[in-house]
Design a protein around this motif. Structure first.
Motif, PDB file in Angstrom:
ATOM      1  N   ILE A  93      38.777  61.916  25.378  1.00 26.21           N
ATOM      2  CA  ILE A  93      39.467  60.899  26.309  1.00 26.21           C
ATOM      3  C   ILE A  93      40.510  61.299  26.600  1.00 26.21           C
ATOM      4  CG2 ILE A  93      39.816  58.503  26.895  1.00 26.21           C
ATOM      5  CD1 ILE A  93      37.582  58.389  24.230  1.00 26.21           C
ATOM      6  N   ASN A 133      48.639  63.049  32.274  1.00 24.01           N
ATOM      7  CA  ASN A 133      49.802  64.263  32.340  1.00 24.01           C
ATOM      8  C   ASN A 133      49.659  65.697  32.110  1.00 24.01           C
ATOM      9  OD1 ASN A 133      49.556  63.403  29.591  1.00 24.01           O
ATOM     10  ND2 ASN A 133      51.597  64.022  29.220  1.00 24.01           N
ATOM     11  N   TRP A 137      42.898  71.258  24.366  1.00 25.60           N
ATOM     12  CA  TRP A 137      43.476  71.010  23.000  1.00 25.60           C
ATOM     13  C   TRP A 137      42.239  71.043  22.172  1.00 25.60           C
ATOM     14  CZ3 TRP A 137      47.949  67.111  23.110  1.00 25.60           C
ATOM     15  CH2 TRP A 137      48.927  67.873  23.260  1.00 25.60           C
ATOM     16  N   LYS A 175      35.962  62.737  28.897  1.00 25.78           N
ATOM     17  CA  LYS A 175      36.202  61.552  29.885  1.00 25.78           C
ATOM     18  C   LYS A 175      37.698  61.861  30.188  1.00 25.78           C
ATOM     19  CE  LYS A 175      37.978  58.003  30.811  1.00 25.78           C
ATOM     20  NZ  LYS A 175      38.921  58.008  31.908  1.00 25.78           N
ATOM     21  N   PRO A 176      38.119  62.518  31.421  1.00 28.26           N
ATOM     22  CA  PRO A 176      39.391  62.869  31.767  1.00 28.26           C
ATOM     23  C   PRO A 176      39.983  61.536  32.408  1.00 28.26           C
ATOM     24  CG  PRO A 176      38.119  63.607  33.541  1.00 28.26           C
ATOM     25  CD  PRO A 176      36.904  63.145  32.408  1.00 28.26           C
ATOM     26  N   SER A 177      41.283  61.734  32.600  1.00 29.32           N
ATOM     27  CA  SER A 177      41.890  60.812  33.370  1.00 29.32           C
ATOM     28  C   SER A 177      41.497  60.623  34.840  1.00 29.32           C
ATOM     29  CB  SER A 177      43.512  61.043  33.466  1.00 29.32           C
ATOM     30  OG  SER A 177      44.075  59.944  34.261  1.00 29.32           O
ATOM     31  N   GLY A 237      35.470  58.071  34.748  1.00 31.44           N
ATOM     32  CA  GLY A 237      35.680  56.670  34.759  1.00 31.44           C
ATOM     33  C   GLY A 237      36.752  55.952  34.093  1.00 31.44           C
ATOM     34  N   SER A 267      48.215  56.520  25.942  1.00 30.77           N
ATOM     35  CA  SER A 267      49.286  55.655  25.531  1.00 30.77           C
ATOM     36  C   SER A 267      48.913  55.037  24.173  1.00 30.77           C
ATOM     37  CB  SER A 267      49.504  54.574  26.431  1.00 30.77           C
ATOM     38  OG  SER A 267      48.230  53.891  26.743  1.00 30.77           O
ATOM     39  N   GLY A 288      49.035  58.876  20.476  1.00 26.80           N
ATOM     40  CA  GLY A 288      49.762  58.126  21.324  1.00 26.80           C
ATOM     41  C   GLY A 288      50.977  58.191  22.118  1.00 26.80           C
ATOM     42  N   GLY A 289      51.567  57.390  22.347  1.00 28.48           N
ATOM     43  CA  GLY A 289      52.991  57.573  23.190  1.00 28.48           C
ATOM     44  C   GLY A 289      54.171  57.736  22.347  1.00 28.48           C
ATOM     45  N   ALA A 290      55.146  57.817  22.895  1.00 28.82           N
ATOM     46  CA  ALA A 290      56.434  58.693  22.150  1.00 28.82           C
ATOM     47  C   ALA A 290      57.549  58.056  22.596  1.00 28.82           C
ATOM     48  CB  ALA A 290      56.430  60.174  22.418  1.00 28.82           C
ATOM     49  N   PHE A 327      58.300  57.094  30.336  1.00 24.48           N
ATOM     50  CA  PHE A 327      57.359  58.061  30.724  1.00 24.48           C
ATOM     51  C   PHE A 327      57.684  58.507  32.219  1.00 24.48           C
ATOM     52  CE2 PHE A 327      53.153  60.254  30.907  1.00 24.48           C
ATOM     53  CZ  PHE A 327      53.608  60.951  29.769  1.00 24.48           C
ATOM     54  N   ASN A 372      56.587  61.061  17.421  1.00 23.33           N
ATOM     55  CA  ASN A 372      56.084  62.134  18.122  1.00 23.33           C
ATOM     56  C   ASN A 372      56.825  63.432  17.791  1.00 23.33           C
ATOM     57  OD1 ASN A 372      53.503  62.776  19.069  1.00 23.33           O
ATOM     58  ND2 ASN A 372      54.384  63.253  21.086  1.00 23.33           N
ATOM     59  N   SER A 413      52.564  57.201  17.004  1.00 24.19           N
ATOM     60  CA  SER A 413      52.297  58.106  17.766  1.00 24.19           C
ATOM     61  C   SER A 413      51.034  59.024  17.636  1.00 24.19           C
ATOM     62  CB  SER A 413      53.559  59.300  17.931  1.00 24.19           C
ATOM     63  OG  SER A 413      54.552  58.711  18.515  1.00 24.19           O
TER      64      SER A 413
HETATM   65  P1  NAD Z   1      46.498  55.857  29.159  1.00 22.14           P
HETATM   66  O1  NAD Z   1      46.228  55.575  27.765  1.00 22.14           O
HETATM   67  O2  NAD Z   1      46.521  54.917  30.023  1.00 22.14           O
HETATM   68  O3  NAD Z   1      45.014  56.588  29.567  1.00 22.14           O
HETATM   69  C1  NAD Z   1      44.544  57.720  28.684  1.00 22.14           C
HETATM   70  C2  NAD Z   1      42.906  57.648  28.910  1.00 22.14           C
HETATM   71  O4  NAD Z   1      42.481  56.508  28.104  1.00 22.14           O
HETATM   72  C3  NAD Z   1      42.415  57.891  30.114  1.00 22.14           C
HETATM   73  O5  NAD Z   1      41.324  58.800  30.037  1.00 22.14           O
HETATM   74  C4  NAD Z   1      42.216  56.628  30.492  1.00 22.14           C
HETATM   75  O6  NAD Z   1      41.072  56.284  31.662  1.00 22.14           O
HETATM   76  C5  NAD Z   1      41.684  55.808  29.274  1.00 22.14           C
HETATM   77  N1  NAD Z   1      41.973  54.168  29.311  1.00 22.14           N
HETATM   78  C6  NAD Z   1      43.130  53.787  29.924  1.00 22.14           C
HETATM   79  N2  NAD Z   1      43.098  52.351  29.573  1.00 22.14           N
HETATM   80  C7  NAD Z   1      41.811  52.186  28.874  1.00 22.14           C
HETATM   81  C8  NAD Z   1      41.333  51.110  28.293  1.00 22.14           C
HETATM   82  N3  NAD Z   1      41.759  49.900  28.355  1.00 22.14           N
HETATM   83  N4  NAD Z   1      40.040  51.217  27.268  1.00 22.14           N
HETATM   84  C9  NAD Z   1      39.818  52.555  27.191  1.00 22.14           C
HETATM   85  N5  NAD Z   1      40.163  53.685  27.912  1.00 22.14           N
HETATM   86  C10 NAD Z   1      40.973  53.528  28.641  1.00 22.14           C
HETATM   87  O7  NAD Z   1      47.388  57.241  29.395  1.00 22.14           O
HETATM   88  P2  NAD Z   1      48.035  57.948  30.378  1.00 22.14           P
HETATM   89  O8  NAD Z   1      48.779  57.000  31.302  1.00 22.14           O
HETATM   90  O9  NAD Z   1      46.761  58.498  31.181  1.00 22.14           O
HETATM   91  O10 NAD Z   1      48.982  59.058  29.836  1.00 22.14           O
HETATM   92  C11 NAD Z   1      50.372  58.720  29.603  1.00 22.14           C
HETATM   93  C12 NAD Z   1      50.512  58.103  28.144  1.00 22.14           C
HETATM   94  O11 NAD Z   1      49.599  59.351  27.305  1.00 22.14           O
HETATM   95  C13 NAD Z   1      51.732  58.090  27.452  1.00 22.14           C
HETATM   96  O12 NAD Z   1      51.933  57.278  26.779  1.00 22.14           O
HETATM   97  C14 NAD Z   1      51.984  59.469  26.754  1.00 22.14           C
HETATM   98  O13 NAD Z   1      52.974  59.540  25.544  1.00 22.14           O
HETATM   99  C15 NAD Z   1      50.840  59.749  26.124  1.00 22.14           C
HETATM  100  N6  NAD Z   1      50.544  61.239  25.900  1.00 22.14           N
HETATM  101  C16 NAD Z   1      50.542  61.520  24.544  1.00 22.14           C
HETATM  102  C17 NAD Z   1      50.342  62.822  24.133  1.00 22.14           C
HETATM  103  C18 NAD Z   1      50.399  63.366  22.525  1.00 22.14           C
HETATM  104  O14 NAD Z   1      50.047  64.183  22.107  1.00 22.14           O
HETATM  105  N7  NAD Z   1      50.748  62.280  21.657  1.00 22.14           N
HETATM  106  C19 NAD Z   1      50.150  63.497  25.046  1.00 22.14           C
HETATM  107  C20 NAD Z   1      49.993  63.509  26.466  1.00 22.14           C
HETATM  108  C21 NAD Z   1      50.191  62.046  26.793  1.00 22.14           C
END
Ligand code: NAD
Length: 504
Positions: free
Chosen positions: A155, A159, A167, A182-184, A213, A235, A257-259, A392, A418, A463
């Motif tokens: 999942i 970004n 990866w 399951k991409p963004s 989705g 996140s 997760g986030g950073a 972000f 992170n 993270s």
């Molecule tokens: P996000 O968490 O909103 O979404 C990531 C994925 O989860 C998407 O595919 C989305 O559809 C799914 N998703 C979203 N809400 C969900 C829920 N409630 N239940 C189940 N699935 C859900 O993240 P984003 O906004 O797409 O990306 C930015 C975040 O990703 C930032 O916090 C960034 O730091 C983090 N990130 C971390 C790394 C890392 O290696 N630590 C790398 C890239 C991005």
């Protein structure tokens, strides 16, 4: 060759199952926008539970033969896949730039970093080898092997629509698993291109499936007992959810997760070099990188000389559509995200940080895309939300501390771990920093210390949830189970029954 390389017509992005696009009964679609124009460029399916179950059945069936396919044949698919990515790199970069907004050479760079994982996966016959010891006891040998897990899911966040999926699935597949991506939903087109290229590379149908989705698709995957492992990047709140749900359902899980990444500036640092590093690491990709530097910690009297270099460089950042290669920084991903980042700038002002450069007033903000200028705050404190939370976006917060120890303590107390970096000419400070700092990836005079494909990427604290980072040998370990066999052949057994513990 993909049908999606022509970025002009509005496209519909659906699921890829069993070697082709599969129609869904769901009529839920979301709009995908061209972030530089704000206009709709695609629509993406929001899969139903039933859609996910169809993909799982396909993956289950494909696992039966793929897991038994000789490892050299699996490696050859990766070799071919690598060639195809190289062939189409520029076209894929154009799609990333349209949907995500990052500038073209940055998009291409992110594909390159993903491609390096494919190159690593080409070495799977060597990487997956077990160990062997003969004569661990009289007539007894021990060997170990790594076996695939079954269906793995990935999942991924908005970004890095190329790099982050890369990866995961090349290693999972090379290890003999099947994979559901399951991409963004914000930039989904690349996912179908990976599927098309893998098919062209000779990957059997069903080994790689794509489900589009939102949380409905994600939760159906996480809760399904046929899924063996989940890889997540996104996140922190969602990472935590994925980690908990996967664990509850007995799956192996890695959830990144986030950073909030700090860059420490020691007084002896080369300020020109630090300023250049901050421009790229803070504002590159509009700050939408999990390894972006968002907090600058100046030690002693380093703040003023740094600002002298940094502020003019911020003023010279050229912002505009990513497909104009003279631009350094593109737009943010969506109108909502732009609004969120802008509200953090409002908040920083209210909290009392000193606003040195205000991205809200940049003339690019008046154009149709989701643009925001670069922002710089000074005198932020550790109580402020602009410092504590992940923004972000292109916002740098600066803090001034008196000593190296204070800088280390500040970073160690932050909930995220992170990446981090220190800029100094002093080897002792750098060494002490890398030993003491509670962060997963550390740069010494390197602002974005993303490890290459043969090392491993992963943060600490909130993270990363789970014990494995992604790619490198950690990736091979994550996507395989270790089995250790102890064997003795009949002549040993013929010597008669043994009733006591053997002493070797
Ligand atoms: P996000 O968490 O909103 O979404 C990531 C994925 O989860 C998407 O595919 C989305 O559809 C799914 N998703 C979203 N809400 C969900 C829920 N409630 N239940 C189940 N699935 C859900 O993240 P984003 O906004 O797409 O990306 C930015 C975040 O990703 C930032 O916090 C960034 O730091 C983090 N990130 C971390 C790394 C890392 O290696 N630590 C790398 C890239 C991005």
């Amino acid at each position: 060759m993909s049908n999606f390389y022509d970025i002009k017509p509005k496209r519909t992005i659906e699921n890829w199952v069993d070697g082709g696009i599969i129609k869904s009964k769901s009529d839920r679609f979301e709009i995908v926008t061209d972030s530089a124009t704000g206009k709709e460029c695609a629509s993406v399916l929001m899969s139903s539970k039933e859609d996910v179950l169809v993909a799982i059945e396909s993956s289950k069936k494909a696992f039966e033969s793929w897991s038994k396919t000789p490892v050299l044949k699996r490696a050859r698919v990766m070799f071919k896949f690598k060639e195809l990515i190289e062939r189409d790199k520029k076209k894929i970069a154009a799609i990333i730039t349209q949907e995500h907004g990052k500038v073209l050479d940055d998009a291409e760079g992110s594909i390159q970093r993903g491609l390096e994982v494919v190159e690593f996966a080409c070495g799977i016959p060597h990487l997956i080898k077990g160990e062997f010891n003969d004569q661990v006891g009289t007539g007894v040998d021990t060997f170990s092997m790594r076996q695939p897990l079954g269906i793995c899911v990935g999942i991924t966040p908005f970004n890095f629509p190329a790099m982050v999926p890369l990866w995961m699935f090349p290693l999972a597949i090379a290890c003999g698993n099947t994979f559901i991506l399951k991409p963004s939903e914000k930039d989904p087109t690349c996912s179908i291109i990976w599927a098309e290229l893998l098919k062209e590379a000779g990957l059997p149908d069903g080994v790689f499936n794509v489900i589009q989705g939102d949380h409905v698709a994600v939760n159906t995957l996480l809760e399904n007992e046929s899924v063996a492992a989940s890889s997540f990047v996104g996140s922190t709140p969602v990472a935590e959810h994925v980690y908990k749900t996967s664990s509850e359902y007995g799956k192996r899980v890695q959830a990144l997760g986030g950073a909030k990444n700090h860059l420490v500036v020691m007084p002896d640092a080369d300020m020109e070099q630090v300023a250049d590093a901050l421009i790229g690491a803070g504002y590159g990709s509009a700050g939408e990188r999990c390894m972006a530097i968002s907090a600058v910690v100046t030690v002693g009297d380093s703040a003023e000389p740094l600002l002298e270099k940094l502020i003019p460089k911020i003023a010279s950042i050229k912002i505009g559509p990513g497909n104009d290669i003279s631009n350094h920084m593109g737009p943010l991903i969506t109108a909502e995200h732009k609004e969120k980042v802008r509200s953090y700038i409002d908040l920083g002002e209210k909290e009392g940080a000193k606003l040195l450069v205000d991205g809200r007033t940049h003339e690019i903000c008046n154009s149709d895309g989701f643009f925001l200028g670069p922002t710089l705050f000074d005198f932020t404190s550790k109580e402020m939300r602009v410092y504590k939370e992940e923004i972000f976006g292109p916002v740098l917060t600066m803090m001034r501390v008196d000593s190296f120890d204070e800088a280390v303590q500040l970073i160690n107390e932050h909930e995220f771990g992170n990446g981090t970096a220190i800029f100094t000419r002093d080897g002792d400070a750098a060494r002490e920093f890398s030993n003491k700092i509670e962060v997963g990836m550390v740069g010494i005079n390197v602002p974005i210390p993303v490890p290459l494909a043969f090392h491993t990427f992963g943060g600490w604290k909130r993270s990363l949830f789970g014990c494995n980072g992604v790619y490198g040998m950690e990736g091979i370990r994550f996507y395989t189970r270790l089995k250790t066999v102890t064997s003795r052949w009949p002549t040993g057994i013929r010597s008669g029954a043994e009733f006591s513990m053997p002493i070797i």
